[in-house]
Design an enzyme around this catalytic site. Structure first.
Site, mmCIF file in Angstrom:
data_model
loop_
_atom_site.group_PDB
_atom_site.id
_atom_site.type_symbol
_atom_site.label_atom_id
_atom_site.label_comp_id
_atom_site.label_asym_id
_atom_site.label_seq_id
_atom_site.Cartn_x
_atom_site.Cartn_y
_atom_site.Cartn_z
ATOM 1 N N ARG A 191 -11.234 31.253 15.503
ATOM 2 C CA ARG A 191 -11.092 29.962 16.170
ATOM 3 C C ARG A 191 -12.190 29.745 17.202
ATOM 4 O O ARG A 191 -12.701 28.636 17.337
ATOM 5 C CB ARG A 191 -9.695 29.856 16.806
ATOM 6 C CG ARG A 191 -8.616 29.625 15.765
ATOM 7 C CD ARG A 191 -7.208 29.719 16.311
ATOM 8 N NE ARG A 191 -6.249 29.346 15.268
ATOM 9 C CZ ARG A 191 -4.931 29.438 15.393
ATOM 10 N NH1 ARG A 191 -4.399 29.917 16.522
ATOM 11 N NH2 ARG A 191 -4.136 29.075 14.397
ATOM 12 N N TYR A 213 -9.978 23.976 9.175
ATOM 13 C CA TYR A 213 -9.652 25.381 8.924
ATOM 14 C C TYR A 213 -9.412 26.186 10.196
ATOM 15 O O TYR A 213 -9.667 25.722 11.301
ATOM 16 C CB TYR A 213 -10.644 26.056 7.995
ATOM 17 C CG TYR A 213 -12.117 26.107 8.328
ATOM 18 C CD1 TYR A 213 -13.034 26.383 7.330
ATOM 19 C CD2 TYR A 213 -12.613 25.912 9.611
ATOM 20 C CE1 TYR A 213 -14.389 26.468 7.585
ATOM 21 C CE2 TYR A 213 -13.962 25.997 9.874
ATOM 22 C CZ TYR A 213 -14.838 26.277 8.866
ATOM 23 O OH TYR A 213 -16.175 26.365 9.141
ATOM 24 N N GLU A 214 -8.831 27.375 9.996
ATOM 25 C CA GLU A 214 -8.349 28.251 11.080
ATOM 26 C C GLU A 214 -7.261 27.577 11.905
ATOM 27 O O GLU A 214 -7.181 27.767 13.120
ATOM 28 C CB GLU A 214 -9.502 28.736 11.977
ATOM 29 C CG GLU A 214 -10.643 29.383 11.247
ATOM 30 C CD GLU A 214 -10.205 30.453 10.267
ATOM 31 O OE1 GLU A 214 -9.129 31.044 10.456
ATOM 32 O OE2 GLU A 214 -10.925 30.691 9.289
ATOM 33 N N GLY A 215 -6.430 26.802 11.250
ATOM 34 C CA GLY A 215 -5.380 26.046 11.926
ATOM 35 C C GLY A 215 -5.887 24.662 12.251
ATOM 36 O O GLY A 215 -6.803 24.503 13.061
#
Length: 575
Positions: A286, A427-429
């Site tokens: 993140r 992406y990555e949440g």
């Protein structure tokens, strides 16, 4: 379409905001060498990589022309090892050094840079949770870049809700047999390294339902002997490559595990604690994705600025120059370029500042200092990820706008930056998940202690005014609503995160402007390349941000405190 690393801007943010020592003579050398690789090797293959894309042929993924050679140069230069543990072959340099270096890779060629970004997260995970034998066998080769790492979470039926994943892990002696399918696996298969170390979430047969029943497994593409030698292909393959809007040079794979007997995997950490371990990697990613927001914005800005200097069209409305002038003379183009540059400076400084807090969390003077730094990292990580990437997309879009109609034409390359940037809020949440994380885990759960500590530091730095008051009021609202009406807090979470980013960005630019003012007035030390014009621009950018970007804060406070009710109470059927 070239890229020149903004070393002076990077140095200034590092020394004047992040607190990196001004007398570190090695820093300019490291950044200078990284800039050469980024500008001379990675940037020239960025456009070609977008056009060619990664290709799956007879089960083998081939990266675009030049990627394999570029990766070899990257590994030879030792760049993969910059922030890693010296006990396993790393250089042990701080994250405040690794972060600007990684910015260069991503600005020069984001599709390429995703490979070391994922590997770095896998290294961080294994360092924190791997067994001594796993660390000894895998870390030296991953740190060197000889092998690369991936993250395997998502499945067709389980996106962000990982409790729904179905991949199975059946114990067999000292290892497990993995069977299942994963999607969206970045650099899941490729031809630039001889082995790929997959970090895979799966369930054991006796696992409880939901996220509490997830374990983490290390699954190598090629089996590894105890001496580190390679020993035959594991039972896994790339089924297909995703056809994407951008980052076409990056192979995004659908991975099948266990078509036959099952892929051999090794448990990492405790059974049923895999999601907890994976968050070590995810938080590293993140931060890396937030840095991509800065990087792609910088690349889009440089191209837009250069085009604006060259494109001659229209008359100078100020009357300063006769005849047709370069469009950089037009006020609206200058406004767009300043909007881009000011926000890039703010995002970069906030990201470097957070990287410095990571260093303090690991090496602070005492336990209290380390805990305070970790709390600051936890608070700011979702902001760095979400605010940077949202604004990065906006800046890439502005880059197209500066080009006018030519920006909409693929040949200029401006559109690629926007297409590449667009994945970063996802992406990555997704950024909505980041906003919920900030609101509920980082603010409500600890009764606002970390956020109030940040507000207090801003005030100690002399920050005041309507924007800071707006953030304080919005924080109070989130603390109340998060407990009394969680749906209302969830509806307000995204504007709240944006508000935090806008105000934190102002804080960062204020710090830079004050340092620039001291250097101009008192002859205070300034980094290499920070001459009078550079310092004057830092002051102007802070003023521009305060007048043109910061006023968003009061509107965002209204969105937080008053705008969530319609969202939370609306009947789904009317939409």
């Amino acid at each position: 379409m070239t890229y020149a690393a903004p070393i002076a801007d990077m140095m200034f943010a590092l020394t004047e905001v992040a607190g990196h020592p001004r007398d570190d003579d090695t820093l300019p050398q490291i950044l200078g060498q990284a800039a050469k690789l980024a500008g001379d090797v990675l940037a020239p293959i960025n456009r070609a990589g977008d056009l060619e894309g990664a290709v799956l042929e007879n089960g083998v993924v081939r990266t675009p022309k030049g990627f394999k050679e570029a990766y070899a140069a990257f590994v030879k230069g030792g760049w993969n090892a910059v922030p890693c543990d010296p006990d396993h072959g790393g250089q042990g340099l701080p994250w405040t050094v690794a972060t600007p270096v990684a910015e260069m890779w991503n600005a020069a060629n984001m599709a390429f840079a995703l490979c070391p970004l994922l590997n770095q997260g896998a290294i961080e995970l294994l360092t924190a949770h791997g067994s001594p034998a796993q660390k000894k066998l895998y870390l030296p080769r991953m740190i060197s870049g000889e092998w690369t790492g991936t993250m395997n979470l998502t499945e067709p039926q389980a996106g962000s809700d990982l409790g729904q994943l179905k991949t199975r892990a059946v114990p067999e002696g000292e290892h497990y047999r993995i069977k299942g399918q994963k999607i969206f696996i970045t650099w899941g298969e490729h031809d630039v390294a001889e082995n790929i170390v997959h970090m895979v979430l799966a369930r054991t047969p006796d696992a409880p339902a939901g996220s509490r029943g997830i374990s983490l497994f290390l699954v190598p593409k090629v089996m590894v002997r105890p001496d580190g030698g390679l020993d035959g292909r594991n039972d896994l393959r790339c089924v297909s490559l995703e056809h994407k809007l951008g980052i076409n040079g990056s192979p995004t794979c659908v991975m099948a595990y266990g078509d036959n007997d099952g892929a051999v995997g090794y448990l990492v950490g405790a059974k049923n604690r895999g999601l907890e371990a994976m968050f070590t990697m995810m938080n590293n990613e993140r931060m890396g994705v937030g840095l991509q927001g800065v990087a792609i914005a910088e690349r889009a800005y440089q191209q837009a600025r250069d085009y604006a200097r060259q494109r001659v069209q229209g008359r100078d409305v100020s009357g300063g120059k006769p005849g047709s002038v370069a469009i950089i003379r037009h006020p609206d183009v200058r406004r767009m370029l300043l909007t881009m540059k000011a926000q890039i400076d703010a995002m970069r400084a906030l990201t470097y500042y957070t990287a410095a807090q990571i260093d303090l969390s690991k090496g602070g003077a005492d336990a209290a200092a380390r805990a305070a730094a970790q709390a600051r990292v936890d608070l700011l990580t979702p902001v760095v990820k979400a605010w940077n990437t949202d604004v990065g997309c906006e800046i890439a879009s502005l880059g197209i706008q500066v080009h006018g109609g030519m920006g909409f034409i693929e040949e200029t390359g401006a559109a690629q930056h926007y297409r590449d940037a667009r994945i970063t809020p996802i992406y990555e949440g997704t950024n909505g998940i980041q906003a919920a994380d900030l609101a509920f885990r980082k603010v409500v759960r600890d009764d606002g202690r970390a956020m109030n500590a940040l507000l207090a530091e801003m005030k100690d730095d002399g920050l005041s005014g309507a924007a800071l008051a707006a953030l304080e009021k919005a924080t109070g609202f989130m603390l109340f609503a998060g407990k009394a009406n969680p749906a209302l807090a969830a509806a307000a979470a995204t504007p709240y995160l944006r508000l935090v980013g806008v105000v934190a960005g102002h804080w960062m630019l204020t710090r830079q402007a004050r340092a620039a003012d001291r250097a101009l007035r008192d002859g205070a030390p300034a980094p290499e390349g920070a001459g009078p014009e550079f310092l004057a621009l830092k002051i102007r950018l802070a003023r521009f941000y305060e007048r043109n970007i910061l006023p968003q804060a009061e509107a965002l406070e209204t969105a937080v405190t008053e705008g969530g009710d319609d969202v939370a109470t609306l009947d789904d059927a009317v939409l």
